[in-house]
Design an enzyme around this catalytic site. Structure first.
Site, PDB file in Angstrom:
ATOM      1  N   GLY A 245       0.757  -1.243   0.000  1.00 32.29           N
ATOM      2  CA  GLY A 245       0.000   0.000   0.000  1.00 32.29           C
ATOM      3  C   GLY A 245       0.784   1.287   0.000  1.00 32.29           C
ATOM      4  O   GLY A 245       0.198   2.353  -0.179  1.00 32.29           O
ATOM      5  N   GLU A 287       3.957  -6.539   2.150  1.00 27.76           N
ATOM      6  CA  GLU A 287       3.773  -7.026   0.777  1.00 27.76           C
ATOM      7  C   GLU A 287       3.776  -5.858  -0.225  1.00 27.76           C
ATOM      8  O   GLU A 287       2.758  -5.579  -0.849  1.00 27.76           O
ATOM      9  CB  GLU A 287       2.422  -7.738   0.662  1.00 27.76           C
ATOM     10  CG  GLU A 287       2.289  -8.978   1.496  1.00 27.76           C
ATOM     11  CD  GLU A 287       0.848  -9.438   1.616  1.00 27.76           C
ATOM     12  OE1 GLU A 287       0.645 -10.551   2.118  1.00 27.76           O
ATOM     13  OE2 GLU A 287      -0.079  -8.696   1.233  1.00 27.76           O
ATOM     14  N   GLY A 289       4.037  -3.823  -3.533  1.00 33.45           N
ATOM     15  CA  GLY A 289       3.976  -4.086  -4.969  1.00 33.45           C
ATOM     16  C   GLY A 289       4.366  -2.828  -5.712  1.00 33.45           C
ATOM     17  O   GLY A 289       5.488  -2.680  -6.208  1.00 33.45           O
ATOM     18  N   ARG A 290       3.433  -1.861  -5.718  1.00 30.97           N
ATOM     19  CA  ARG A 290       3.652  -0.588  -6.409  1.00 30.97           C
ATOM     20  C   ARG A 290       4.976   0.074  -6.011  1.00 30.97           C
ATOM     21  O   ARG A 290       5.716   0.551  -6.864  1.00 30.97           O
ATOM     22  CB  ARG A 290       2.498   0.349  -6.036  1.00 30.97           C
ATOM     23  CG  ARG A 290       2.457   1.649  -6.797  1.00 30.97           C
ATOM     24  CD  ARG A 290       1.407   2.570  -6.189  1.00 30.97           C
ATOM     25  NE  ARG A 290       0.157   1.891  -5.937  1.00 30.97           N
ATOM     26  CZ  ARG A 290      -0.833   1.789  -6.806  1.00 30.97           C
ATOM     27  NH1 ARG A 290      -0.724   2.358  -7.979  1.00 30.97           N
ATOM     28  NH2 ARG A 290      -1.931   1.150  -6.488  1.00 30.97           N
ATOM     29  N   ARG A 353      -5.342   2.549 -16.043  1.00 28.16           N
ATOM     30  CA  ARG A 353      -5.468   3.185 -14.731  1.00 28.16           C
ATOM     31  C   ARG A 353      -6.262   4.498 -14.768  1.00 28.16           C
ATOM     32  O   ARG A 353      -6.937   4.833 -13.816  1.00 28.16           O
ATOM     33  CB  ARG A 353      -4.091   3.393 -14.079  1.00 28.16           C
ATOM     34  CG  ARG A 353      -3.424   2.052 -13.726  1.00 28.16           C
ATOM     35  CD  ARG A 353      -2.161   2.220 -12.878  1.00 28.16           C
ATOM     36  NE  ARG A 353      -2.450   2.773 -11.581  1.00 28.16           N
ATOM     37  CZ  ARG A 353      -2.116   3.986 -11.196  1.00 28.16           C
ATOM     38  NH1 ARG A 353      -1.456   4.793 -12.018  1.00 28.16           N
ATOM     39  NH2 ARG A 353      -2.428   4.423  -9.996  1.00 28.16           N
ATOM     40  N   TYR A 357      -9.611   4.510 -12.440  1.00 29.35           N
ATOM     41  CA  TYR A 357      -9.739   5.354 -11.254  1.00 29.35           C
ATOM     42  C   TYR A 357      -9.083   6.725 -11.382  1.00 29.35           C
ATOM     43  O   TYR A 357      -8.587   7.276 -10.403  1.00 29.35           O
ATOM     44  CB  TYR A 357      -9.280   4.636  -9.970  1.00 29.35           C
ATOM     45  CG  TYR A 357      -8.093   3.708 -10.101  1.00 29.35           C
ATOM     46  CD1 TYR A 357      -8.275   2.329 -10.014  1.00 29.35           C
ATOM     47  CD2 TYR A 357      -6.810   4.183 -10.282  1.00 29.35           C
ATOM     48  CE1 TYR A 357      -7.201   1.469 -10.121  1.00 29.35           C
ATOM     49  CE2 TYR A 357      -5.735   3.329 -10.385  1.00 29.35           C
ATOM     50  CZ  TYR A 357      -5.936   1.959 -10.298  1.00 29.35           C
ATOM     51  OH  TYR A 357      -4.868   1.097 -10.401  1.00 29.35           O
ATOM     52  N   CYS A 384     -11.210   2.332 -29.538  1.00 29.02           N
ATOM     53  CA  CYS A 384     -12.466   2.891 -30.009  1.00 29.02           C
ATOM     54  C   CYS A 384     -13.364   3.159 -28.799  1.00 29.02           C
ATOM     55  O   CYS A 384     -14.324   2.430 -28.541  1.00 29.02           O
ATOM     56  CB  CYS A 384     -13.101   1.881 -30.957  1.00 29.02           C
ATOM     57  SG  CYS A 384     -14.270   2.656 -32.019  1.00 29.02           S
ATOM     58  N   GLU A 385     -13.011   4.181 -28.044  1.00 25.79           N
ATOM     59  CA  GLU A 385     -13.649   4.405 -26.742  1.00 25.79           C
ATOM     60  C   GLU A 385     -13.273   5.810 -26.286  1.00 25.79           C
ATOM     61  O   GLU A 385     -12.085   6.101 -26.138  1.00 25.79           O
ATOM     62  CB  GLU A 385     -13.060   3.351 -25.783  1.00 25.79           C
ATOM     63  CG  GLU A 385     -13.564   3.370 -24.394  1.00 25.79           C
ATOM     64  CD  GLU A 385     -14.802   2.504 -24.241  1.00 25.79           C
ATOM     65  OE1 GLU A 385     -14.926   1.485 -24.939  1.00 25.79           O
ATOM     66  OE2 GLU A 385     -15.656   2.887 -23.446  1.00 25.79           O
ATOM     67  N   TYR A 414       0.731  -2.361 -11.995  1.00 28.53           N
ATOM     68  CA  TYR A 414      -0.696  -2.365 -12.369  1.00 28.53           C
ATOM     69  C   TYR A 414      -0.949  -1.776 -13.755  1.00 28.53           C
ATOM     70  O   TYR A 414      -1.944  -1.109 -13.988  1.00 28.53           O
ATOM     71  CB  TYR A 414      -1.542  -1.642 -11.303  1.00 28.53           C
ATOM     72  CG  TYR A 414      -1.293  -2.216  -9.929  1.00 28.53           C
ATOM     73  CD1 TYR A 414      -1.713  -3.512  -9.621  1.00 28.53           C
ATOM     74  CD2 TYR A 414      -0.610  -1.502  -8.957  1.00 28.53           C
ATOM     75  CE1 TYR A 414      -1.445  -4.072  -8.381  1.00 28.53           C
ATOM     76  CE2 TYR A 414      -0.336  -2.055  -7.708  1.00 28.53           C
ATOM     77  CZ  TYR A 414      -0.753  -3.333  -7.434  1.00 28.53           C
ATOM     78  OH  TYR A 414      -0.491  -3.898  -6.218  1.00 28.53           O
TER      79      TYR A 414
END
Ligand code: PLP
Length: 462
Positions: A245, A287, A289-290, A353, A357, A384-385, A414
């Site tokens: 985190g 733990e 990650g980021r 990402r 969010y 196409c969005e 991520y």
């Protein structure tokens, strides 16, 4: 290099003759050699962060959260560094196995581990399983898992980060809640399983956290809970895993303390809160990650279409910010009402990402690092969005044009691990750079790879 970019780029980034280099490798040359989009991972940056975590937690374990970026070569790197590994699916577990990762150093997470996944964990000899639900306790009993167990608790602490990436509130699909007694029940049931033993509890309170007080509060609540557990059935944990985190800088206005400082603060909270309640102080593990891989990589895209729409930008920045706060603080705030879309050759399929969010990033042109960035642009993908945006508002050189190499820093975590084939766009390769050399550690996906899965209407292969 703009001074504000050194925050978000990998440690080895330098500018030579106006071009970006990582680990002594010219990024423009990399794009020529491997094509774009391209993820470039700086091994030294990852290793520095990993070593700093390991030293701060010594002798306890650092479990790299594989979900941030999971591939065989990264698992090999993590293993060589002596770290442990957190996996949360059978796929991540299989990647660890393929990398020859020692299974005793693997910890298995997941809110819905299947019987098949638990059997794989049993057969491979996975060291630790984090128990997430009452249903899972029954499955563990059926499968006869022999790993050490930790019970995942949701301590009801809201970390200061984006709502959708918080997992520590009571209203969560993960773990056992404290308030309704579920956690105590789970601890009791897990302690009765025929496993290598219930060794402790786990909590992960969110992601991209800068507010360390959230960890203090979570540790305090867990200590109170574990005092209750000791009184109820004499259980005392030897391990406390506080998840991942810790935040990283995505933009120049985000200052991240060194991981070691944050680790010290959590260690101090554990010591304080457990001692205060007359409990033995458990060994703390984490733990990350980021904060291990996030800042270690950049994504390189080629600019294609640049579209300017005069007068539509009504939310013009004032004093470096707007009502929706989508502008990067501290940068010039122009009276610019033109919207400028800079489209690149990737997008939400390699980095979802922003659509997920509203994530923020910086951008730079690897081939023109010394050019001043004064034009506010929106960096869009090729999907196409309309929502296929990589960066909502970011300054680039006024003459940003087709062929420029647009880099987005801090894309190690991520992005590739959440990549998709939306619009049948193939996934980019990952190239690791080190000491002037580049090695492809994940090759580019081809359309053949994608079409290989398709069958004709009669079920035959193509
Ligand atoms: C249980 C658990 N541990 C660790 C992590 C890694 O978090 P981060 O990448 O923010 O360090 C996550 C991320 O969602 C997680 O769910």
């Amino acid at each position: 290099m703009q001074s504000n970019l050194s925050q978000v780029l990998p440690d080895t980034a330098v500018v030579v003759d106006g071009r970006l280099q990582l680990a002594g490798v010219d990024v423009v040359d990399l794009a020529d050699r491997f094509g774009t989009p391209l993820i470039v991972l700086d091994r030294a940056s990852l290793e520095t962060r990993a070593k700093s975590y390991a030293a701060a937690l010594e002798p306890a374990r650092v479990f790299y959260a594989g979900k941030a970026l999971c591939c065989v070569a990264v698992c090999e790197m993590i293993e060589a560094l002596g770290l442990s590994l957190d996996v949360c699916t059978g796929g991540e577990l299989e990647t660890a196995r393929a990398a020859g990762f020692p299974m005793e150093r693997v910890l298995f997470h997941g809110n819905n581990k299947s019987v098949g996944e638990l059997e794989a964990a049993r057969d491979l000899g996975v060291g630790r399983i984090v128990v997430d639900s009452h249903d899972e306790i029954s499955r563990l009993a059926r499968v006869g898992v022999t790993s050490k167990l930790l019970v995942r608790i949701t301590p009801g602490v809201e970390a200061h980060t984006h709502h959708y990436i918080q997992t520590g509130q009571e209203d969560s699909k993960f773990g056992f809640t404290l308030a309704d007694g579920a956690a105590l029940d789970a601890l009791r049931r897990a302690s009765e399983l025929r496993s290598a033993g219930l060794v402790g509890v786990h909590a992960h309170i969110g992601s991209q956290i800068f507010e360390m007080a959230a960890f203090d509060l979570a540790v305090k609540r867990l200590a109170v809970f574990l005092r209750e557990a000791k009184d109820a059935f004499a259980f005392e944990p030897t391990e406390l895993n506080m998840g991942g985190g810790l935040g990283i800088a995505y933009t120049d206005d985000e200052i991240t303390p060194p991981p070691a400082d944050s680790v010290q603060r959590i260690l101090a909270a554990v010591e304080r809160e457990f001692s205060a309640l007359g409990l033995a102080v458990p060994e703390l593990s984490l733990e990350p990650g980021r904060s291990l891989v996030g800042s270690s990589a950049i994504t390189v895209y080629k600019v294609g279409t640049v579209k300017r729409i005069p007068g539509v930008r009504t939310d013009v920045a004032v004093d470096g910010g707007t009502s929706d706060d989508s502008y990067q603080k501290g940068l010039p705030s122009p009276e610019q009402t033109d919207r400028v879309y800079v489209s690149v050759d990737g997008g939400m399929s390699d980095n979802p990402r922003y659509p997920l969010y509203g994530a923020k990033y910086q951008a730079l042109l690897a081939n023109r690092m010394n050019d001043e960035s004064t034009l506010w642009t929106t960096v869009a993908g090729k999907h196409c969005e309309s929502g296929d945006i990589l960066i909502k508002d970011v300054p680039l050189p006024v003459d940003v044009r087709e062929g420029d190499l647009l880099c987005i820093p801090a894309t190690g975590a991520y992005t590739y691990s959440m990549a998709s084939n939306y619009n049948r766009i193939t996934k980019p390769p990952i190239v690791m750079v080190e000491d002037g050399k580049a090695v492809e550690i994940v090759r580019r996906e081809t359309l053949d790879d994608v079409l290989k899965l398709d069958r004709r209407l009669d079920g035959s292969a193509l």
